[in-house]
Write a protein that holds these residues in place. Sequence first.
Motif, PDB file in Angstrom:
ATOM      1  N   VAL A 722      20.974  -4.377   8.581  1.00  0.00           N
ATOM      2  CA  VAL A 722      22.030  -3.375   8.220  1.00  0.00           C
ATOM      3  C   VAL A 722      23.249  -3.385   9.079  1.00  0.00           C
ATOM      4  O   VAL A 722      23.507  -3.691  10.278  1.00  0.00           O
ATOM      5  N   ALA A 723      24.322  -3.615   8.081  1.00  0.00           N
ATOM      6  CA  ALA A 723      25.700  -3.827   8.565  1.00  0.00           C
ATOM      7  C   ALA A 723      26.513  -3.049   7.516  1.00  0.00           C
ATOM      8  O   ALA A 723      26.151  -3.292   6.324  1.00  0.00           O
ATOM      9  N   ASP A 724      27.393  -2.380   7.956  1.00  0.00           N
ATOM     10  CA  ASP A 724      28.708  -1.742   7.162  1.00  0.00           C
ATOM     11  C   ASP A 724      27.881  -1.000   6.097  1.00  0.00           C
ATOM     12  O   ASP A 724      28.363  -0.824   4.964  1.00  0.00           O
ATOM     13  N   ASN A 725      26.921  -0.053   6.442  1.00  0.00           N
ATOM     14  CA  ASN A 725      26.325   0.722   5.455  1.00  0.00           C
ATOM     15  C   ASN A 725      25.682   0.091   4.414  1.00  0.00           C
ATOM     16  O   ASN A 725      25.570   0.628   3.240  1.00  0.00           O
ATOM     17  N   VAL A 726      25.155  -1.180   4.618  1.00  0.00           N
ATOM     18  CA  VAL A 726      24.360  -1.847   3.669  1.00  0.00           C
ATOM     19  C   VAL A 726      23.232  -2.691   4.241  1.00  0.00           C
ATOM     20  O   VAL A 726      23.399  -3.305   5.332  1.00  0.00           O
ATOM     21  N   LEU A 727      22.104  -2.309   3.555  1.00  0.00           N
ATOM     22  CA  LEU A 727      20.842  -2.845   3.991  1.00  0.00           C
ATOM     23  C   LEU A 727      20.550  -4.099   3.174  1.00  0.00           C
ATOM     24  O   LEU A 727      20.629  -3.926   1.863  1.00  0.00           O
ATOM     25  N   THR A 728      20.193  -5.088   3.814  1.00  0.00           N
ATOM     26  CA  THR A 728      19.903  -6.501   3.120  1.00  0.00           C
ATOM     27  C   THR A 728      18.642  -6.728   3.763  1.00  0.00           C
ATOM     28  O   THR A 728      18.143  -6.921   4.927  1.00  0.00           O
ATOM     29  N   ILE A 729      17.307  -7.053   2.855  1.00  0.00           N
ATOM     30  CA  ILE A 729      16.338  -7.593   3.032  1.00  0.00           C
ATOM     31  C   ILE A 729      16.321  -9.050   2.339  1.00  0.00           C
ATOM     32  O   ILE A 729      16.052  -8.770   1.031  1.00  0.00           O
ATOM     33  N   GLY A 730      16.219 -10.106   2.898  1.00  0.00           N
ATOM     34  CA  GLY A 730      16.298 -11.284   2.279  1.00  0.00           C
ATOM     35  C   GLY A 730      17.411 -11.468   1.544  1.00  0.00           C
ATOM     36  O   GLY A 730      18.669 -11.548   2.183  1.00  0.00           O
ATOM     37  N   ASN A 731      17.405 -11.550   0.181  1.00  0.00           N
ATOM     38  CA  ASN A 731      18.745 -11.784  -0.614  1.00  0.00           C
ATOM     39  C   ASN A 731      18.878 -10.470  -1.598  1.00  0.00           C
ATOM     40  O   ASN A 731      19.698 -10.417  -2.211  1.00  0.00           O
ATOM     41  N   THR A 732      18.475  -9.413  -1.019  1.00  0.00           N
ATOM     42  CA  THR A 732      18.543  -8.167  -1.864  1.00  0.00           C
ATOM     43  C   THR A 732      19.427  -7.159  -1.193  1.00  0.00           C
ATOM     44  O   THR A 732      18.794  -6.922   0.010  1.00  0.00           O
ATOM     45  N   SER A 733      20.261  -6.496  -1.635  1.00  0.00           N
ATOM     46  CA  SER A 733      20.992  -5.579  -0.785  1.00  0.00           C
ATOM     47  C   SER A 733      21.181  -4.214  -1.555  1.00  0.00           C
ATOM     48  O   SER A 733      21.046  -3.930  -2.649  1.00  0.00           O
ATOM     49  N   MET A 734      21.388  -3.181  -0.750  1.00  0.00           N
ATOM     50  CA  MET A 734      21.670  -1.987  -1.056  1.00  0.00           C
ATOM     51  C   MET A 734      22.475  -1.123  -0.149  1.00  0.00           C
ATOM     52  O   MET A 734      21.983  -1.049   0.749  1.00  0.00           O
ATOM     53  N   ILE A 787       5.872   1.593   3.921  1.00  0.00           N
ATOM     54  CA  ILE A 787       6.620   2.735   3.218  1.00  0.00           C
ATOM     55  C   ILE A 787       7.661   3.351   4.359  1.00  0.00           C
ATOM     56  O   ILE A 787       8.771   3.578   4.085  1.00  0.00           O
ATOM     57  N   ASP A 788       6.903   3.606   5.576  1.00  0.00           N
ATOM     58  CA  ASP A 788       7.762   4.347   6.853  1.00  0.00           C
ATOM     59  C   ASP A 788       8.911   3.490   6.865  1.00  0.00           C
ATOM     60  O   ASP A 788      10.022   4.131   7.081  1.00  0.00           O
ATOM     61  N   LYS A 789       8.545   2.058   7.219  1.00  0.00           N
ATOM     62  CA  LYS A 789       9.825   1.190   7.633  1.00  0.00           C
ATOM     63  C   LYS A 789      10.715   1.336   6.593  1.00  0.00           C
ATOM     64  O   LYS A 789      11.870   1.162   6.760  1.00  0.00           O
ATOM     65  N   LEU A 790      10.460   1.217   5.184  1.00  0.00           N
ATOM     66  CA  LEU A 790      11.450   0.844   4.102  1.00  0.00           C
ATOM     67  C   LEU A 790      12.164   2.133   4.022  1.00  0.00           C
ATOM     68  O   LEU A 790      13.538   2.149   3.810  1.00  0.00           O
ATOM     69  N   LEU A 791      11.608   3.469   4.137  1.00  0.00           N
ATOM     70  CA  LEU A 791      12.427   4.646   4.173  1.00  0.00           C
ATOM     71  C   LEU A 791      13.128   4.857   5.223  1.00  0.00           C
ATOM     72  O   LEU A 791      14.370   5.314   5.370  1.00  0.00           O
ATOM     73  N   GLN A 792      12.967   4.326   6.547  1.00  0.00           N
ATOM     74  CA  GLN A 792      13.704   4.267   7.605  1.00  0.00           C
ATOM     75  C   GLN A 792      14.707   3.410   7.305  1.00  0.00           C
ATOM     76  O   GLN A 792      15.947   3.814   7.704  1.00  0.00           O
ATOM     77  N   LEU A 793      14.662   2.255   7.098  1.00  0.00           N
ATOM     78  CA  LEU A 793      15.742   1.252   6.566  1.00  0.00           C
ATOM     79  C   LEU A 793      16.824   1.977   5.615  1.00  0.00           C
ATOM     80  O   LEU A 793      17.916   1.815   5.932  1.00  0.00           O
ATOM     81  N   MET A 794      16.087   2.758   4.614  1.00  0.00           N
ATOM     82  CA  MET A 794      17.127   3.114   3.547  1.00  0.00           C
ATOM     83  C   MET A 794      17.689   4.435   4.043  1.00  0.00           C
ATOM     84  O   MET A 794      18.344   5.076   3.217  1.00  0.00           O
ATOM     85  N   ASN A 795      17.401   5.063   5.250  1.00  0.00           N
ATOM     86  CA  ASN A 795      17.748   6.318   5.449  1.00  0.00           C
ATOM     87  C   ASN A 795      17.301   7.386   4.475  1.00  0.00           C
ATOM     88  O   ASN A 795      18.001   8.150   3.975  1.00  0.00           O
ATOM     89  N   LYS A 796      16.120   7.467   3.943  1.00  0.00           N
ATOM     90  CA  LYS A 796      15.591   8.268   2.899  1.00  0.00           C
ATOM     91  C   LYS A 796      14.743   9.388   3.574  1.00  0.00           C
ATOM     92  O   LYS A 796      13.897   9.187   4.215  1.00  0.00           O
ATOM     93  N   PRO A 797      15.012  10.535   3.424  1.00  0.00           N
ATOM     94  CA  PRO A 797      13.999  11.476   3.944  1.00  0.00           C
ATOM     95  C   PRO A 797      12.695  11.683   3.035  1.00  0.00           C
ATOM     96  O   PRO A 797      12.700  11.242   1.890  1.00  0.00           O
ATOM     97  N   ARG A 798      11.780  12.049   3.686  1.00  0.00           N
ATOM     98  CA  ARG A 798      10.284  11.878   3.157  1.00  0.00           C
ATOM     99  C   ARG A 798       9.483  13.023   3.062  1.00  0.00           C
ATOM    100  O   ARG A 798       9.734  13.936   4.021  1.00  0.00           O
ATOM    101  N   GLU A 799       8.861  13.628   1.963  1.00  0.00           N
ATOM    102  CA  GLU A 799       8.181  14.556   2.015  1.00  0.00           C
ATOM    103  C   GLU A 799       6.887  13.958   1.812  1.00  0.00           C
ATOM    104  O   GLU A 799       6.522  13.118   1.109  1.00  0.00           O
ATOM    105  N   TYR A 800       5.771  14.373   2.345  1.00  0.00           N
ATOM    106  CA  TYR A 800       4.315  13.843   2.368  1.00  0.00           C
ATOM    107  C   TYR A 800       3.339  14.709   1.953  1.00  0.00           C
ATOM    108  O   TYR A 800       3.321  15.848   2.115  1.00  0.00           O
TER     109      TYR A 800
END
Length: 1412
Positions: A722-734, A787-800
């Motif tokens: 995670v750098a400069d507000n960009v998440l990169t996992i492998g070769n995929t960035s968001m 899933i929790d790790k993915l949402l943590q990395l993407m900074n996405k709130p969760r409803e459960y």
Amino acid sequence: MLVALSRISKGTNISKWQQINTRLELSVSWNTKLYATKPEKVIKKNNITGEMIKIGDVTKPLTTPKNPELVPQNYVQYAADGTLQLTQSALHHLRWMLQKDILKQDMFLIGQPGALRRQLAMQYLELTQRELEYIALSRDTTESDLKQRREIKNKAAIYYDQCAVRAAVNGRILVLDGVEHAERNVLPILNNLLENREMHLENGKFLMAPERYDSLLETHTIEELNKLGILRVSEDFRVVALGLPTQKYKGTPLDPPLRSRFQSRNISHYAFDEILNDLQHHAPNVSEEKLKNLISFGMAFQAAEQTDNLPDFALDNLHLIARMMQNNPHISVHDALTRIYPYQAAMKKEHIERIKTLLKSLKIDSVRSKPVKSISIAKTKEGDPSSNILQFKIDDVAVSAPGSQRMGSTQKLQEFVDLDHQRNVLAAMIQCVAVGDICLIGQKGVGKMTLTKHLVHLLNQNVETMILYEDMTSRDLIQQRITSADGDTVWRDSPLVRAAKYGSIAVLNGIHHLHKSTITALQRLVQDRELQLCDGTRLLHPARYDALIQQGYTKLELAEKNIQKIHDSFRIIALAEPPNLSQPAQNWLTSEMLSLFLFLEVRPLQQSEEYEIMRKLFGEIDDDIHKIINLSHNLRNSNDPTLANLAGTLSTRQLLKIARRMSAFPSGTTNTLSSCAYEVLQNTFLAKFMPALPRAALEDAIARAGIEQTKPNISTRRKINVADNVLTIGNTSMPLMATDTESKVPSTLFYEMPQHVELLERLLQDFIIGEHLLLVGNQGVGKNKLIDKLLQLMNKPREYLQLHRDTTVHSLTVQSTLRDGQVIYEDSPLVKAVKNGHILVIDEADKAPVNVTCILRTLVENGEMVLSDGRKIVPAGEAEAAREEGHAGDIIEMHPNFRVIVLANRPGFPFLGNDFFASLGDVFSCHAIDNPTPESEIYLLQKYGPSVPKQTLHMLVNAFGELRAMADEGLLNYPYSTREVVNIVKHLEKYPNDSMSELVGNVLDFDKYQPEALEQVTTVLAKHGLPIEAYARNELFALRRQKEIQLTVERKSGLGVSAPKYGKVDPKNEPHVGGNTWAGGTGGRDTAGLGGKGGPFRLDAGHKVHQLSDEEKADIPEEVKQAAREMNRKAFEDKLKEIRMSAHDHQLYAQFSAPINKQVQQLKAVLDAMQTKSKERQWQKYQTHGELDDTRLIEGITGEKNIYRRRTEANPWADHVQEKPNRLKLVVDVSGSMYRFNSYDGRLDRELEAVVMVMEAFDGYEKKIVYDIVGHSGEGWEIPFVCAGKPPKTDKERFETIRMMHAHSQFCWSGDSTVKAIKEAVNTLTSEDFDNSILVVLSDANLSRYGIQPKVLAKALMDGEPKVKGHVLFIGSLAEEADEINAQMPAGHSYVCMDLTKLPQILKQIFTSSLL
């Protein structure tokens, strides 16, 4: 006998039509109708008008109705000269009804499903000017729907009379429609009203028979009787019940006292010439030959002997297809017939052939109408806003269909690719909508919703979508009771009713889920275009509404009388999946359903059509997608039912999802396996979790399609950055976005092992392209952590949301509470996530009923959902359009960031949850979450236990890896996961000096009382070097005694043993725990029983077992042990004498039973789990005690009592059919070659072990499985060894069975009857009345000697599909003959078993895959 409806005899100079339909002559002109709002000629006494009705020789005076708007309209048709158009058949029925009316008797019209019975009743009411009270009965009908219902008005509970009371007091005719659908305890409340015209009401009043009431008037005034709460039942009150014969159609049989109070009349379809005249009236331009063909087919089909209980042909709907043929002369007779009876989509092959034979005998060509080349719209002139008719041009034919002149909807539609097939279906839909309502039948993902949306767009219509589910009530279809802001109870219209009022298209998605009794709520709306609402409102057919206007009513007056018009443009489009032909009892396409709609089959797209769609949507497609499409069509066209069943997973919708993913992330650009064809298919099918047999067949099909497995590139390890507000996992960035609800962003401990990082990249890719996710896996594999790790990395709130067996549609969408007398609906996590753009995580989705989770389909697929409180979720950007469409409730616009992530356990054994993947997997991007690879698991364990020796970690990983492989193969019932290993390592890290024998008990003690399973596991652990000898040898007690600790808590009985004895026999057979008095007790000492110590032998009295520990049982003096052994041997010898089995015989039998004891126990565990699931209790609503039903809070406010629900045994109310057991036929080879070559490869011994396994494993499950065992040899093909329904009960009987097999093989003549035996077995199973039949053939591979070709054997084996699932096992072979034969047999149906130990395992796989 011709019956006339008139005051005078029939004239002589009248037309043929008039001869059939007769004249009605009254003292007033028929042109003024039967009554006027203000009748001029009235004899005021008793409201007698001076008019008489005469049908044949039966005459009755007519009375003026007090409420003319309640008299049915336009059910009787008139010619231009006032002549009634009634058939002789109708007149005979009407004459009978007039007789019963004069005799003051209630009537029961019984007959086939359809509108005929109800329309006859309405015609009678119209002719006799009688007011109507109508109710459609269903399983949800309660006493309050018939008598009185309480409503809250101005904070007071007020009783409102319902149909039965209104009819009785006002002298109306009460029509009870669908009597067979009401629960047994509902209609008997009317018994006294029917018999004595008396009834007690909930508000304390009493309905009294008119004679008795009038006699009281001699001594009381009306005011006095009113004060006493006595109401007079009118002498004109009658009941007309409409029902189906429950002997043929599923339903609740009539209660004998209720039946005795009715006079019955069978209403069969009209005569041939009568139907022909009616069709000629509707379609004068259609040739008489075609119309006769339509009628001939319907009547011939109805007249044919129905041994298979096929649904009826809807003769009442012939006028609809006649009108279609009138509009378009190019429609063939065959195509027209399939609109009423879609036999190709709903019937088995043998039934289809039977219908084709009937068509051929009637000289009806089975040819389809010519293809449609173009569809265009020629709208009516803009200056005529009152016209809702659109003119379509289908090639050279003009078709008028109801639509709208408003501007086209602003709703964004999916791109519609104009294929030839899509155009043909669309043209057929337009022609059907022009005359009635339609139902589209097609597999999931074939484009039913896409076609529907495009049709709605062409019609300029609005759409009201309803997702139907199994426990939806008939009231849910119509209206829902809510509370207003003042606390008053009010009724809110359903989407269906809103569509009817405002002229929209009502889309009923999933009508195949709807309970058969709930369908009755639709019958009158579809067939008559009338509907009685719960709030008292009546919706009328446009022509009937206009008839009231012509009689002098104003629209305002009708509105005040709660009468509204159904819009001319209103139509229903139902969407459904084809019936399951292998489960006839679950066929939703019943005779009642067929009487409602015109049906259209939407077939899967062809290969070229799918190529064309993908090219237009995604450009040129690569070779991998080509191969996947080829595979999908190989599956669809396969004759192997196993492969054909898998084809639905690769529907067109799923292929488009795959193409979208592979276009966005090509396999060559991401350095990941996630986009390679093989891995995509593995996740799409969840192949890892498929049963062994279908998985093998799928892998074979994948290989034949040229799709190869790609080996992972382990040289480069993916990283998370995670750098400069960009998440990169492998070769995929968001890019990342900030959130104002940080508290809802998950935070979890996560170690970045390679396998999970690769999974995270795959999940991120799906998230980027807008997919919703479904993660399926065993317990403890890390689904939640991922899933929790993915949402943590993407900074996405969760409803459960965590689902369970009690989750309802109501609780899934809203949470209702009662506050200050008002029901308040609070948003569920689902609604909160939709509003705020959070991620909705639904956990344990497989635990909830499928009919609940199925409502997620439109939310995920289309972004739409109607909530329980009336609000509607619409896709992002479409809120304004929804408000313009006039939606009455609040609109919730879906946030563009909203996503759904569903977590579920794998389907099948041992989880036995509901198969969420099979129901909804096609609308999600699916991911199979497996246990980590050894390298990843070592990495993970080192993080949890850095100080644990690496050698120990390797031993644990290798050992548990083998256990998992055994579970996948079916050798173990419990799938050990990483979670168990992590817990062991955590313990070792904290307490490194603890013994491994103690540690493994944390995981394995669950199996302490399953010695066979425990032995398998401990053997594997010891094989990999784990020091667990003390645990494996059951020496933990001694191990613990060697190590003294300060405080020890041990559970002992505290009582010693004396001497073994049988014990007293309790004549009451009550449970006894502990002690040493009673035989058959548990947890005691000295006596014969279970779970105790010191007893002579085990004795099961059928009670719950209280088990002493093994250590305490072993801590017994040696002399007591010896005495117990001697008594045990004595009892064993007595048992052998009892069953007349010598010790030598028992020893011989043990040679066959002992080797397969583990497999027997495993299979019994599977059967136990299956039985437990089948006995799971279900919710029963409308109870007077139990748990409060959230959906009936308002009824509770009004004071109703039946507002609770309880768990009870499942009881399919309308079927009254006991669940059928599964059927197994074991065909064994007892030919001479089995005995001859037994010494060569042990084939006969293997076969005898397999037979013993079947007999022992199925012992005690006779209600679940009916099996028989027959043999084949040179002497015959059906040599009985075990008869169906008479399984051997004792070891002696089982030993006799295998001894007979052995002897037959030794002494029979040479020869082979394998193929003949298979054919006879298939024929036998096909003819039997079992829904699930399994054929297992055991044979040697000695076929070439008798000139038997493998393809002949394969054809005989597969002839019974899909009802009979056939399998052949080759258990003996010379050289490679068995392997050569197996290669030419259907995948998943043929096996070679030369290893003695694997035969029971293969049988277990067959049974589990077929039974679960």
